[in-house]
Design a protein around this motif. Structure first.
Motif, PDB file in Angstrom:
ATOM      1  N   PHE A  16       0.847  -1.186   0.000  1.00  0.00           N
ATOM      2  CA  PHE A  16       0.000   0.000   0.000  1.00  0.00           C
ATOM      3  C   PHE A  16       0.888   1.242   0.000  1.00  0.00           C
ATOM      4  CE2 PHE A  16      -2.725  -3.202   1.822  1.00  0.00           C
ATOM      5  CZ  PHE A  16      -4.032  -2.823   1.537  1.00  0.00           C
ATOM      6  N   ILE A  68      -1.472  -1.565  -4.115  1.00  0.00           N
ATOM      7  CA  ILE A  68      -2.684  -0.763  -3.937  1.00  0.00           C
ATOM      8  C   ILE A  68      -2.315   0.688  -3.646  1.00  0.00           C
ATOM      9  CG2 ILE A  68      -4.776  -0.433  -2.553  1.00  0.00           C
ATOM     10  CD1 ILE A  68      -4.699  -3.435  -1.942  1.00  0.00           C
ATOM     11  N   MET A 106      -3.646   4.318  -2.423  1.00  0.00           N
ATOM     12  CA  MET A 106      -4.743   4.893  -1.651  1.00  0.00           C
ATOM     13  C   MET A 106      -5.563   5.845  -2.521  1.00  0.00           C
ATOM     14  SD  MET A 106      -4.138   3.353   1.133  1.00  0.00           S
ATOM     15  CE  MET A 106      -5.340   4.119   2.229  1.00  0.00           C
ATOM     16  N   LYS A 107      -6.816   6.011  -2.162  1.00  0.00           N
ATOM     17  CA  LYS A 107      -7.691   6.934  -2.899  1.00  0.00           C
ATOM     18  C   LYS A 107      -7.105   8.333  -2.931  1.00  0.00           C
ATOM     19  CE  LYS A 107     -12.478   8.623  -2.998  1.00  0.00           C
ATOM     20  NZ  LYS A 107     -13.815   8.557  -2.311  1.00  0.00           N
ATOM     21  N   TYR A 133      -4.386  -1.524  -8.523  1.00  0.00           N
ATOM     22  CA  TYR A 133      -5.677  -1.305  -7.886  1.00  0.00           C
ATOM     23  C   TYR A 133      -5.638   0.007  -7.109  1.00  0.00           C
ATOM     24  CZ  TYR A 133      -9.718  -2.066  -4.831  1.00  0.00           C
ATOM     25  OH  TYR A 133     -10.899  -1.935  -4.164  1.00  0.00           O
ATOM     26  N   SER A 141      -7.517   2.052  -4.120  1.00  0.00           N
ATOM     27  CA  SER A 141      -8.440   1.832  -3.015  1.00  0.00           C
ATOM     28  C   SER A 141      -9.670   2.724  -3.128  1.00  0.00           C
ATOM     29  CB  SER A 141      -7.737   2.096  -1.684  1.00  0.00           C
ATOM     30  OG  SER A 141      -8.648   2.009  -0.605  1.00  0.00           O
ATOM     31  N   LYS A 142     -10.756   2.236  -2.617  1.00  0.00           N
ATOM     32  CA  LYS A 142     -11.992   3.025  -2.541  1.00  0.00           C
ATOM     33  C   LYS A 142     -11.942   3.982  -1.349  1.00  0.00           C
ATOM     34  CE  LYS A 142     -14.536  -0.711  -2.235  1.00  0.00           C
ATOM     35  NZ  LYS A 142     -13.536  -1.789  -2.467  1.00  0.00           N
ATOM     36  N   TYR A 143     -10.897   3.843  -0.527  1.00  0.00           N
ATOM     37  CA  TYR A 143     -10.840   4.589   0.725  1.00  0.00           C
ATOM     38  C   TYR A 143      -9.551   5.405   0.840  1.00  0.00           C
ATOM     39  CZ  TYR A 143     -13.938   0.617   1.549  1.00  0.00           C
ATOM     40  OH  TYR A 143     -14.908  -0.344   1.422  1.00  0.00           O
ATOM     41  N   GLY A 148      -8.454   3.055   5.283  1.00  0.00           N
ATOM     42  CA  GLY A 148      -8.352   2.413   3.979  1.00  0.00           C
ATOM     43  C   GLY A 148      -7.549   1.128   3.982  1.00  0.00           C
ATOM     44  N   GLU A 154      -9.418  -2.505   3.195  1.00  0.00           N
ATOM     45  CA  GLU A 154      -9.012  -3.294   2.020  1.00  0.00           C
ATOM     46  C   GLU A 154      -8.508  -4.669   2.452  1.00  0.00           C
ATOM     47  OE1 GLU A 154      -9.665  -2.621  -0.942  1.00  0.00           O
ATOM     48  OE2 GLU A 154      -9.893  -0.444  -1.071  1.00  0.00           O
TER      49      GLU A 154
END
Length: 277
Positions: A222, A239, A241-242, A254, A256-258, A264, A268
């Protein structure tokens, strides 16, 4: 499928209050006790990193200063250490001094007494957030050769245009360095950092993976900024982060949605490892 989770701190695991939320902490602890290793891969120094994650009550790996140095949380010995070449530092300093720009130097002190050298005119109190104790900071005029021969990173923080011009001139020197520009600074400032070419999060993690016989396919990572790009790209699941930088989002498998302020990382991980938590 995954054996290790690698986490950036600022903008990722930490919220904007520079804290690890109780939810994130509980998820990471549960993963550890289910056989998943936890590694922190951050641009921060060892002592401040340890201070920020002092509530971790399980063993973990700290890869600090963007991969320049690493250690186990439960041992004092250093796993690896890659300072910048002193001659390269002198050449960088010559270029920047001609522009009236002076660096912040993150250093390694085996006695854990010093960790940050700042320009002479800057107040030490302004950088207490970068260290665990104020006495870890010294001004450049106070630094001796012992400190200057153990530089982990050379950092400039200034206006966007000034930093990019400085970086352009330093890159012309073709020094054996790794470098990146971070965008997550307020008031129009950015940060450029110069390190030993081996001081990269991805290289630091690779060293540990080889030791543990773990492949990159078994890594979840992340991050949120440009110094996370290689780590994110190499991971089996990288991943962003948003709230991450646009460049990191372009290089992530990918997004993140958060955000980091919405737990987040933990949210996840619950989706990924839900069956074992």
């Amino acid at each position: 499928m995954y054996k290790i989770v690698c986490l950036d701190l600022d903008g990722t695991l930490l919220n904007d209050e520079k804290q690890v939320s109780q939810f994130n902490l509980q998820v990471l602890e549960a993963l550890y006790y289910n056989g998943i290793e936890i590694a922190i891969a951050t641009g921060r120094g060892l002592s401040k990193t340890a201070d920020l994650i002092k509530n971790f009550n399980f063993p973990h790996i700290i890869i600090a200063n963007n991969g320049a140095i690493a250690k186990y949380s439960n041992f004092n010995n250093i796993l690896f250490y890659n300072p910048i070449d002193f001659k390269s530092y002198e050449k960088i300093l010559e270029i920047s001094a001609n522009k009236n720009m002076y660096p912040y130097l993150h250093i390694f002190d085996s006695k854990n007494e010093r960790s940050l050298i700042i320009p002479n005119e800057v107040e030490k109190e302004k950088h207490i957030g970068s260290v665990s104790r104020l006495d870890e900071i010294i001004h450049n005029k106070e630094a001796g050769m012992e400190e200057l021969k153990n530089i982990l990173s050379v950092v400039y923080i200034d206006e966007v245009e000034k930093v990019h011009k400085l970086n352009k001139d330093i890159l012309k020197l073709r020094l054996d360095l790794s470098t990146h520009i971070l965008s997550s600074y307020l008031r129009g400032n950015v940060m450029v950092e110069y390190l030993n070419p081996l001081a990269q999060k991805s290289i630091g993690i690779s060293n540990y993976l080889k030791y543990k016989n773990i492949s990159w396919k078994e890594v979840i990572s992340f991050g949120d900024d440009n110094n996370d790009i290689e780590m994110i790209k190499a991971s089996g699941l990288g991943i962003c982060m948003k709230n991450g930088s646009d460049l990191l989002k372009l290089n992530s498998r990918y997004i993140s949605k958060y955000t980091n302020n919405e737990d987040g990382v933990g949210r996840e991980l619950v989706e990924i490892f839900g069956g074992i938590l």
